[in-house]
Design a protein around this motif. Sequence first.
Motif, PDB file in Angstrom:
ATOM      1  N   GLY A   1      97.574  12.007  16.506  1.00  0.00           N
ATOM      2  CA  GLY A   1      98.155  12.448  17.780  1.00  0.00           C
ATOM      3  C   GLY A   1      99.659  12.380  17.756  1.00  0.00           C
ATOM      4  O   GLY A   1     100.253  11.802  16.838  1.00  0.00           O
ATOM      5  N   GLU A   2     100.275  12.952  18.770  1.00  0.00           N
ATOM      6  CA  GLU A   2     101.729  12.948  18.854  1.00  0.00           C
ATOM      7  C   GLU A   2     102.273  11.525  18.941  1.00  0.00           C
ATOM      8  O   GLU A   2     101.593  10.612  19.406  1.00  0.00           O
ATOM      9  N   LYS A   3     103.507  11.358  18.509  1.00  0.00           N
ATOM     10  CA  LYS A   3     104.162  10.058  18.572  1.00  0.00           C
ATOM     11  C   LYS A   3     104.184   9.543  20.013  1.00  0.00           C
ATOM     12  O   LYS A   3     104.417  10.296  20.952  1.00  0.00           O
ATOM     13  N   ASP A   4     103.916   8.251  20.187  1.00  0.00           N
ATOM     14  CA  ASP A   4     103.964   7.555  21.479  1.00  0.00           C
ATOM     15  C   ASP A   4     102.924   8.051  22.474  1.00  0.00           C
ATOM     16  O   ASP A   4     103.077   7.870  23.684  1.00  0.00           O
ATOM     17  N   SER A   5     101.845   8.648  21.971  1.00  0.00           N
ATOM     18  CA  SER A   5     100.798   9.115  22.885  1.00  0.00           C
ATOM     19  C   SER A   5      99.756   8.035  23.165  1.00  0.00           C
ATOM     20  O   SER A   5      98.902   8.215  24.031  1.00  0.00           O
ATOM     21  N   GLY A   6      99.803   6.917  22.428  1.00  0.00           N
ATOM     22  CA  GLY A   6      98.903   5.808  22.744  1.00  0.00           C
ATOM     23  C   GLY A   6      98.092   5.284  21.575  1.00  0.00           C
ATOM     24  O   GLY A   6      97.116   4.568  21.779  1.00  0.00           O
ATOM     25  N   ALA A   7      98.495   5.578  20.340  1.00  0.00           N
ATOM     26  CA  ALA A   7      97.731   5.105  19.184  1.00  0.00           C
ATOM     27  C   ALA A   7      97.680   3.575  19.127  1.00  0.00           C
ATOM     28  O   ALA A   7      96.634   2.990  18.831  1.00  0.00           O
ATOM     29  N   GLU A   8      98.814   2.929  19.447  1.00  0.00           N
ATOM     30  CA  GLU A   8      98.814   1.458  19.394  1.00  0.00           C
ATOM     31  C   GLU A   8      97.895   0.866  20.459  1.00  0.00           C
ATOM     32  O   GLU A   8      97.244  -0.161  20.234  1.00  0.00           O
ATOM     33  N   LEU A   9      97.803   1.513  21.632  1.00  0.00           N
ATOM     34  CA  LEU A   9      96.888   1.040  22.666  1.00  0.00           C
ATOM     35  C   LEU A   9      95.450   1.119  22.168  1.00  0.00           C
ATOM     36  O   LEU A   9      94.628   0.244  22.474  1.00  0.00           O
ATOM     37  N   CYS A  10      95.138   2.176  21.406  1.00  0.00           N
ATOM     38  CA  CYS A  10      93.795   2.314  20.841  1.00  0.00           C
ATOM     39  C   CYS A  10      93.527   1.198  19.834  1.00  0.00           C
ATOM     40  O   CYS A  10      92.436   0.618  19.808  1.00  0.00           O
ATOM     41  N   ALA A  11      94.517   0.906  19.000  1.00  0.00           N
ATOM     42  CA  ALA A  11      94.350  -0.160  18.013  1.00  0.00           C
ATOM     43  C   ALA A  11      94.158  -1.511  18.701  1.00  0.00           C
ATOM     44  O   ALA A  11      93.315  -2.317  18.296  1.00  0.00           O
ATOM     45  N   ARG A  12      94.924  -1.744  19.750  1.00  0.00           N
ATOM     46  CA  ARG A  12      94.789  -3.017  20.481  1.00  0.00           C
ATOM     47  C   ARG A  12      93.431  -3.117  21.174  1.00  0.00           C
ATOM     48  O   ARG A  12      92.898  -4.211  21.369  1.00  0.00           O
ATOM     49  N   PHE A  13      92.872  -1.988  21.572  1.00  0.00           N
ATOM     50  CA  PHE A  13      91.547  -1.960  22.180  1.00  0.00           C
ATOM     51  C   PHE A  13      90.509  -2.488  21.189  1.00  0.00           C
ATOM     52  O   PHE A  13      89.535  -3.146  21.582  1.00  0.00           O
ATOM     53  N   LEU A  14      90.715  -2.212  19.903  1.00  0.00           N
ATOM     54  CA  LEU A  14      89.778  -2.652  18.868  1.00  0.00           C
ATOM     55  C   LEU A  14      90.043  -4.083  18.410  1.00  0.00           C
ATOM     56  O   LEU A  14      89.203  -4.689  17.752  1.00  0.00           O
TER      57      LEU A  14
END
Length: 427
Positions: free
Chosen positions: A163-176
């Motif tokens: 996905g685009e930069k700053d779209s929420g990838a880190e939030l997804c990782a933290r969810f896991l």
Amino acid sequence: MTARQVLVVDDEIGIRELLHDILQDEGYQVKLAENAAEAREWRQHARPDLVLLDIWMPDCDGISLLKEWGTGGLLTMPVVMMSGHGTIDTAVEATRIGAFDFLEKPIALQKLLKTVNAALKHGELLPKSEMSLLNLGKDTVITELKQRLSQVAQTKLPLLLIGEKDSGAELCARFLHQPTTPWLVLTDHEKLAEAPIDLLEQYQDGLIFLPEVAVLNKTEQKGLLLLISKAEKFGVRVVCGTAQALPQMAAEGIFDAQLLQVLSTTTLGVPRLEDHREDIPDLARTLALQLAESNEAPYREFDVASLNALRNAAWPGNLVQLDSVIRNLMQTSLGEKITLEDVNRVLEQFADAQLSADFVDAKQLANNLTINLDLPLREARDAFERLYFEHHISKVGRNMSRVADNVALERTHLYRKLKQLGIKIKA
């Protein structure tokens, strides 16, 4: 020192007034809500230090409200449940969801004060509200993303978030990420090349997140491949993000084909902010509330027109850009409410700054690309390549590893090319 704030939620006026008087005499600030709707509205604007929450209310029971706060990322304060018809099962359920304790009515004075004191001490250890996947939105694309992540969470296979930069990838990782286990945002990529196994030993049973896997050079890619192959042995989950077309990079020989194959086993797309515009009003309120809770800015309401303007704006910078705009609005607006004029003022400032930056970049590029086109082809090509490599060397502060990565050349080939062009690489 500011008095601790306690929110009492109970539909019985006698209970509310009794608790108000007792707690106020003990030096607490006491706010009252007669139903779940009032409590919900109050929590959207502020974070109390403690909530005393009745279970049985006419509009919505306390257990449901507790669940709502938990799933919405708002359960960042201790909650003590109250009931005149309490059962062991109800108390256990409330505690499982996130309640600190359970009080049975009629509440004894000493039991009340002891529980309130213990809950407030516990509250000092709780994290304040922060952005998470739970409060990223309710749009279909976000709901489905959460569902897919929940499925992925059942295994520890490597995951690639696209996905685009700053779209929420880190939030997804933290969810896991499992609470109380190690967590690493890996930005020092040289560790992958030098000692990938050491990373696994250090973050055993935890999660390692690489925000952008496309920036790794060939050696670092090999290190990541080794790290992934041994991750299961150490109980480590590896999550990578990218905003680049990795298959194309692999076809061009820039990205390791074997690593791409491993990462492609499990992939998820992360929506842009503009893909779930209907969530933007709630996101704006959440970000504003977090600023207020951290004492960075006083909370201000948004009027309807301002929220509509935020929802319809362009967000190329995704969540980071939205966060910057909300911070600006909270800190620079003059009225009690954020208005359409406030939003337009801030958005125009960002647009003007971007336009100015684009103009400067274009002008600098035009100035730098002054090449005599009357030269023979080979000399003109050398002149262009000289400008090209000098630009990349300057861009990364003469870090030749990064230059090699950015221009997609092996280090030995790069040094040979620079020598051929007469470019000195020593500072």
